[in-house]
Design a protein around this motif. Structure first.
Motif, PDB file in Angstrom:
ATOM      1  N   VAL A  66     -26.868  51.478  -3.516  1.00 19.01           N
ATOM      2  CA  VAL A  66     -27.997  50.553  -3.454  1.00 19.01           C
ATOM      3  C   VAL A  66     -27.488  49.129  -3.674  1.00 19.01           C
ATOM      4  O   VAL A  66     -26.828  48.842  -4.670  1.00 19.01           O
ATOM      5  CB  VAL A  66     -29.049  50.906  -4.527  1.00 19.01           C
ATOM      6  N   VAL A  67     -27.799  48.249  -2.741  1.00 14.46           N
ATOM      7  CA  VAL A  67     -27.373  46.854  -2.826  1.00 14.46           C
ATOM      8  C   VAL A  67     -28.489  46.029  -3.458  1.00 14.46           C
ATOM      9  O   VAL A  67     -29.645  46.085  -3.028  1.00 14.46           O
ATOM     10  CB  VAL A  67     -27.018  46.302  -1.440  1.00 14.46           C
ATOM     11  N   VAL A  68     -28.149  45.255  -4.493  1.00 18.70           N
ATOM     12  CA  VAL A  68     -29.128  44.414  -5.177  1.00 18.70           C
ATOM     13  C   VAL A  68     -28.577  43.000  -5.302  1.00 18.70           C
ATOM     14  O   VAL A  68     -27.360  42.788  -5.287  1.00 18.70           O
ATOM     15  CB  VAL A  68     -29.479  44.976  -6.576  1.00 18.70           C
ATOM     16  N   HIS A  69     -29.489  42.038  -5.435  1.00 14.03           N
ATOM     17  CA  HIS A  69     -29.118  40.622  -5.552  1.00 14.03           C
ATOM     18  C   HIS A  69     -29.594  40.121  -6.902  1.00 14.03           C
ATOM     19  O   HIS A  69     -30.789  40.157  -7.205  1.00 14.03           O
ATOM     20  CB  HIS A  69     -29.772  39.819  -4.422  1.00 14.03           C
ATOM     21  N   THR A  70     -28.681  39.656  -7.741  1.00 14.27           N
ATOM     22  CA  THR A  70     -29.027  39.286  -9.106  1.00 14.27           C
ATOM     23  C   THR A  70     -29.748  37.938  -9.159  1.00 14.27           C
ATOM     24  O   THR A  70     -29.643  37.109  -8.247  1.00 14.27           O
ATOM     25  CB  THR A  70     -27.771  39.202  -9.979  1.00 14.27           C
ATOM     26  N   SER A  71     -30.466  37.731 -10.249  1.00 15.41           N
ATOM     27  CA  SER A  71     -31.070  36.426 -10.534  1.00 15.41           C
ATOM     28  C   SER A  71     -30.344  35.819 -11.736  1.00 15.41           C
ATOM     29  O   SER A  71     -29.495  34.953 -11.573  1.00 15.41           O
ATOM     30  CB  SER A  71     -32.573  36.561 -10.778  1.00 15.41           C
ATOM     31  N   ALA A  72     -30.621  36.306 -12.936  1.00 10.89           N
ATOM     32  CA  ALA A  72     -29.934  35.809 -14.124  1.00 10.89           C
ATOM     33  C   ALA A  72     -28.501  36.331 -14.185  1.00 10.89           C
ATOM     34  O   ALA A  72     -28.223  37.467 -13.807  1.00 10.89           O
ATOM     35  CB  ALA A  72     -30.682  36.241 -15.385  1.00 10.89           C
ATOM     36  N   GLY A  73     -27.609  35.505 -14.667  1.00 14.72           N
ATOM     37  CA  GLY A  73     -26.254  35.955 -14.936  1.00 14.72           C
ATOM     38  C   GLY A  73     -26.122  36.367 -16.397  1.00 14.72           C
ATOM     39  O   GLY A  73     -26.974  36.058 -17.231  1.00 14.72           O
TER      40      GLY A  73
END
Length: 410
Positions: A66-73
């Motif tokens: 599953v590919v996800v795109h982060t917001s907070a680091g």
């Protein structure tokens, strides 16, 4: 309480897992150094999420990437696996996480094993969910991660998210979670099987925004694989804004979802606790729902829909978070549009703007409506179906959100 069943392991295997975990101190995305040691205080914050729903039949013996795109680091990534709609237990044989290179491939040397209370495998009972142990290392904001889940045993209905607008991958036979290559991942899907949240340890005081909505929030008709949903644009704005501590953004939109009735996903009222109030670091909810209720047959009255909003506000306030009310956007030209529905939409929007029930107001209607025809969307923001905004409309919606208005005292 989250219930899980953990398989037994021999002492030798447990010691081996501990050694592997210790060696995994190399960063998930960036290698930690003495100068990047974890701060004394940190806050767990959701960096990505997708609402759980019923999917297709559960299939054992395959691996989902599953590919996800982060917001907070942050650091010490954890994932949440959900079996919320399953009738049978699901056993994950192994799970891995790493930065995506391209397609289904993981950056060489960066695919890391996740554990669950120290074990490589975990069984999640029907209706349950489980968080992984923290994975040492740094996660960058605005990064693509590949979360690989080997489903060893499963039956009945699979849990996940349908309209990902992001290509994920399936290895149809066997355990390929640890592999960095994309060779075994021969199937593509926009479903996000089993994964419903990713959290990181962020600097103390960091908070998260949860967007609770329908297909407009879910990103329908935005360009796939480009992260151009309005919550994605908002995440980029918050990331670059040094004046706000809100850095996490969770997209809890479900296409076709309603405030009051079940259908495409259970109602917003029913899923509020699981999808929204459970998110780590939650500070503010942006509520953009109502158009699917209004255009339904039979449709609720404005008073009934407003009562649903009031329930969401009260429950969110009880959880210590704020609620920003987003006005319902125009949709004349869509096949289900009616004059009676338009009257309800205007009455509901008057409540959102003027009642003072919400902690803040985000006037999406004012942004996207055509001044010459207020029941319609501006052509420049219309995807063509007269209900869903295009990429430009999504960005304009994000620009309307004032980060300062997302903070309140609770």
């Amino acid at each position: 309480m989250i219930r899980t069943e953990l398989p037994r392991h021999s002492a030798r295997r447990a010691r081996h897992a501990a050694v592997v975990l210790a060696l995994a101190l190399t960063a998930l995305v960036a290698v930690p150094t003495a100068s990047s040691a974890r701060p004394a205080a940190a806050t767990e914050v959701v960096t990505w999420a997708a609402s759980a729903d019923r999917l297709d039949a559960a299939v054992p013996g395959r691996t989902h990437r599953v590919v996800v795109h982060t917001s907070a680091g942050g650091r010490d990534l954890r994932v949440r696996l959900s079996n919320a709609f399953g009738e049978q237990p699901v056993t994950f044989g192994r799970a891995y996480a790493g930065p995506r290179a391209s397609g289904a491939a993981v950056v060489p040397g960066r695919n890391r094993a996740l554990t669950f209370r120290g074990a490589a495998s975990v069984t999640v009972p029907p209706g349950g969910s489980v968080y992984s142990d923290p994975l040492p290392g740094t996660v960058r904001p605005g990064a693509d991660l590949a979360i690989s889940l080997y489903v060893r045993d499963a039956a009945g209905t699979a849990t996940g998210h349908r309209m990902g607008l992001q290509t994920s991958y399936i290895a149809p036979e066997g355990d390929h979670a640890a592999e960095e290559s994309d060779a075994a991942y021969t199937e593509r899907t926009t479903f996000r099987h089993y994964l419903d949240a990713v959290v990181v340890g962020a600097p103390a005081g960091t908070g998260a925004v949860v967007a609770l909505g329908d297909s407009i929030t879910d990103g329908a008709v935005s360009t796939p694989d480009t992260n151009r949903r309005w919550p994605d644009f908002l995440a980029a704005r918050l990331r670059d804004d040094r004046r706000t501590s809100l850095k996490g953004v969770a997209n809890e939109g479900i296409s076709g979802n309603k405030v009051l009735g079940d259908g495409a996903g259970v109602s917003a009222l029913k899923r509020l606790d699981r999808d929204v109030l459970s998110q780590r670091g939650l500070r503010t909810v942006i509520l953009l729902e109502g158009v699917n209720d209004i255009k339904a047959t039979p449709a609720p009255t404005a008073a009934e829909l407003i009562d649903g909003y009031r329930q969401i506000i009260a429950r969110t306030h009880a959880a210590g978070a704020c609620v920003a009310g987003a006005t319902v956007m125009p949709y004349e030209g869509w096949g289900e549009w009616k004059e009676s529905g338009e009257a309800v939409r205007r009455e509901v929007n008057a409540f959102i703007r003027d009642s003072g029930a919400f902690d803040a107001v985000v006037d999406f209607d004012a942004v996207v409506r055509d001044p010459a025809a207020p029941a319609r969307m501006l052509p420049g923001y219309d995807s063509g179906d007269h209900l869903h905004p295009n990429d430009a409309g999504m960005e304009a919606m994000s620009d309307r959100v004032d980060p300062r208005a997302l903070r309140c005292s609770r």
